[in-house]
Design a protein around this motif. Sequence first.
Motif, mmCIF file in Angstrom:
data_model
loop_
_atom_site.group_PDB
_atom_site.id
_atom_site.type_symbol
_atom_site.label_atom_id
_atom_site.label_comp_id
_atom_site.label_asym_id
_atom_site.label_seq_id
_atom_site.Cartn_x
_atom_site.Cartn_y
_atom_site.Cartn_z
ATOM 1 N N PRO A 337 0.806 -1.276 0.005
ATOM 2 C CA PRO A 337 0.068 0.001 -0.301
ATOM 3 C C PRO A 337 0.823 1.114 -0.005
ATOM 4 O O PRO A 337 0.396 2.514 -0.600
ATOM 5 N N LEU A 338 2.236 1.139 0.214
ATOM 6 C CA LEU A 338 2.868 2.505 0.639
ATOM 7 C C LEU A 338 3.762 2.621 -0.779
ATOM 8 O O LEU A 338 4.075 3.810 -0.909
ATOM 9 N N ILE A 339 3.321 1.988 -1.747
ATOM 10 C CA ILE A 339 4.161 1.705 -2.855
ATOM 11 C C ILE A 339 3.466 1.575 -4.268
ATOM 12 O O ILE A 339 3.806 1.821 -5.348
ATOM 13 N N ASP A 340 2.365 1.306 -4.129
ATOM 14 C CA ASP A 340 1.191 0.889 -4.999
ATOM 15 C C ASP A 340 1.072 2.129 -6.013
ATOM 16 O O ASP A 340 0.449 3.160 -5.766
ATOM 17 N N PRO A 341 1.610 1.968 -7.213
ATOM 18 C CA PRO A 341 1.272 2.978 -8.281
ATOM 19 C C PRO A 341 -0.237 3.306 -8.785
ATOM 20 O O PRO A 341 -0.410 4.432 -9.206
ATOM 21 N N ASN A 342 -1.045 2.261 -8.482
ATOM 22 C CA ASN A 342 -2.464 2.514 -8.658
ATOM 23 C C ASN A 342 -3.135 3.730 -7.523
ATOM 24 O O ASN A 342 -4.188 4.325 -8.002
ATOM 25 N N VAL A 343 -2.420 3.905 -6.544
ATOM 26 C CA VAL A 343 -2.970 4.792 -5.458
ATOM 27 C C VAL A 343 -1.924 6.108 -5.335
ATOM 28 O O VAL A 343 -2.333 7.269 -5.281
ATOM 29 N N HIS A 344 -0.686 5.909 -5.293
ATOM 30 C CA HIS A 344 0.210 6.920 -5.179
ATOM 31 C C HIS A 344 1.123 7.308 -6.436
ATOM 32 O O HIS A 344 1.197 6.597 -7.485
ATOM 33 N N SER A 345 1.462 8.678 -6.313
ATOM 34 C CA SER A 345 2.187 8.950 -7.574
ATOM 35 C C SER A 345 3.554 8.395 -7.408
ATOM 36 O O SER A 345 3.956 8.133 -6.328
ATOM 37 N N CYS A 346 4.438 8.572 -8.441
ATOM 38 C CA CYS A 346 6.036 7.909 -8.262
ATOM 39 C C CYS A 346 6.691 9.185 -7.458
ATOM 40 O O CYS A 346 7.754 8.849 -7.322
ATOM 41 N N GLY A 347 6.095 10.032 -6.929
ATOM 42 C CA GLY A 347 6.942 11.204 -6.427
ATOM 43 C C GLY A 347 7.129 10.980 -5.061
ATOM 44 O O GLY A 347 7.950 11.778 -4.247
ATOM 45 N N THR A 348 6.690 10.155 -4.347
ATOM 46 C CA THR A 348 7.207 9.715 -2.847
ATOM 47 C C THR A 348 7.482 8.161 -2.685
ATOM 48 O O THR A 348 6.871 7.393 -3.250
ATOM 49 N N VAL A 349 8.743 8.148 -2.088
ATOM 50 C CA VAL A 349 9.188 6.930 -1.851
ATOM 51 C C VAL A 349 9.105 6.762 -0.203
ATOM 52 O O VAL A 349 9.795 7.594 0.478
ATOM 53 N N LEU A 366 12.457 -10.492 1.375
ATOM 54 C CA LEU A 366 12.537 -10.126 0.214
ATOM 55 C C LEU A 366 13.088 -8.575 0.217
ATOM 56 O O LEU A 366 12.251 -7.844 0.672
ATOM 57 N N VAL A 367 14.330 -8.122 -0.339
ATOM 58 C CA VAL A 367 14.813 -6.831 0.043
ATOM 59 C C VAL A 367 15.080 -6.162 -1.437
ATOM 60 O O VAL A 367 15.156 -7.131 -2.471
ATOM 61 N N GLY A 368 15.428 -4.843 -1.649
ATOM 62 C CA GLY A 368 15.863 -4.301 -2.650
ATOM 63 C C GLY A 368 14.846 -4.263 -3.794
ATOM 64 O O GLY A 368 13.646 -4.391 -3.425
ATOM 65 N N MET A 369 15.145 -4.293 -5.161
ATOM 66 C CA MET A 369 14.162 -4.283 -5.995
ATOM 67 C C MET A 369 13.188 -5.355 -6.202
ATOM 68 O O MET A 369 12.107 -5.136 -6.195
ATOM 69 N N LYS A 370 13.556 -6.422 -5.323
ATOM 70 C CA LYS A 370 12.742 -7.665 -5.501
ATOM 71 C C LYS A 370 11.532 -7.320 -4.481
ATOM 72 O O LYS A 370 10.424 -7.817 -4.805
ATOM 73 N N SER A 371 11.777 -6.557 -3.519
ATOM 74 C CA SER A 371 10.685 -6.200 -2.570
ATOM 75 C C SER A 371 9.564 -5.444 -3.087
ATOM 76 O O SER A 371 8.485 -5.415 -2.406
ATOM 77 N N TYR A 372 9.997 -4.886 -4.184
ATOM 78 C CA TYR A 372 9.044 -3.857 -4.671
ATOM 79 C C TYR A 372 8.202 -4.335 -5.853
ATOM 80 O O TYR A 372 7.078 -3.675 -6.103
ATOM 81 N N GLY A 373 8.211 -5.683 -5.856
ATOM 82 C CA GLY A 373 7.725 -6.717 -6.926
ATOM 83 C C GLY A 373 7.645 -5.833 -8.140
ATOM 84 O O GLY A 373 8.766 -5.688 -9.032
ATOM 85 N N ARG A 374 6.697 -5.387 -8.702
ATOM 86 C CA ARG A 374 6.320 -4.819 -9.920
ATOM 87 C C ARG A 374 6.224 -3.093 -9.862
ATOM 88 O O ARG A 374 6.101 -2.498 -10.803
ATOM 89 N N ALA A 375 6.214 -2.647 -8.863
ATOM 90 C CA ALA A 375 6.366 -1.031 -8.681
ATOM 91 C C ALA A 375 7.618 -0.529 -8.912
ATOM 92 O O ALA A 375 8.833 -1.037 -8.895
#
Length: 453
Positions: A337-349, A366-375
């Motif tokens: 929910p913190l990184i979902d591009p369906n909800v949040h803009s790419c402007g906040t990490v 799971l860490v790094g890029m892998k933790s972000y899945g498809r985000a």
Amino acid sequence: MNPPTATLPVVVIGAGPIGLAAAAHLVERGLEPLVLEAGVGAGSAVREWSHVRLFSTWAEVVDPAAEKLLAPTGWVKPDGATYPTGGDWAQRYLQPLADVLGDKVRFGARVTGVSRLGRDRVVDADRERQPFTVRLVHADGAEERITARAVIDASGTWASPGPLGADGLPALGERAAADRISYRVPDLRDDAVRARYAGRRTAVIGSGASAFTALAQLADLAADAPGTHAAWILRRGISGSTFGGGEADQLPARGALGLAAKAAVDDGYADAVTGFRTDAIERDADGRLVLVAEDGRRLDPVDEVIALTGFRPDLTFLTELRLGLDERLQAPVELAPLIDPNVHSCGTVYPHGVGELSHPEKGVHLVGMKSYGRAPTFLAMTGYEQVRSIAAALAGDHAAATRVELTLPETGVCGGAGLFDEPEAAQADGGGCCATPGTLQIGVGAPAASGGC
């Protein structure tokens, strides 16, 4: 954790920036890491985009615990205000860090499976008292099983690029056209690669930092090779945020990257094709590629396609673990929910740690890029904070594990790496997010995208 398990190493999968940082933090905490890397050297994936310049400075891509390990060796820290290429990052930081870690890093070791010792995914009995078992294959084909107290998967997503198809599946004809499709930003310093695109029409598919980089590089090539042109394929319309945060971006190089891409379009080196969702690729009578949208529209033929449609995690070797992953992003359910591009803009990490990265299977992260899945919003600094928190938790320092020790920049395009030193260009004018699908040229005398939300 039972005493025999507590004496085992923490297995880290991947000797990239986040995996090696994880090892450094574990060492700092008095824990024994074992890093397993499929490639022949540190940062194997990073080396594959060695020609691309990061939009983060050296100060933002060196982990603090790693720096402490390197300092006594006489390692010279690069100027923190300058921007490394992928090659710089690998050669001047990642490989020296792996060298310091010594036999705690094994190369040519590809992980093929992770489970609990003697327990498949179904079995509950005494599960959490069992160590993890990690299966791997060495470069010579020999197999090995390693037991571990915990597993940190930092294997990234580089090996799993997204396909052209807008439905997440390969477009019809995509595999047959593989000889004309690249899923990476091309290295135009290479004469053979340069000849592939010089004087030709190339479709660039994607809307992130990698697509910006490709557009800017093709524009540079066009200045030397007349006839070089790009068709920039976007699934959505042009809006005020299409080119990122521009001068408002707290990572200036990231903002400049978007402006460089806008300049490529404004200067006529690229046409923007909006609202185009690729369904198929066909060859015409001359062997050129024709992209077909799901609504039946067909683009003018192109010679090459650069597909920069994101990445996805490879979960195939984790199927015997009980992971809690979001059904959309394939990221941990607390993080999604913190990184979902369906909800949040790419402007906040959002900085986060062990709490958001835990799974029903305790002891696996799971860490790094892998933790972000498809985000698409990952930054190296985020990964360093992740592994700091996880190492603290594994060491039993729960206060440190839950403490946030990172403030991240906001606005702009957050994912990928790219150019930083292109000439400044004007920021995009405001536009609608609901622009009608179509083909438009944005430049002097051309109509601007319009529409409203």
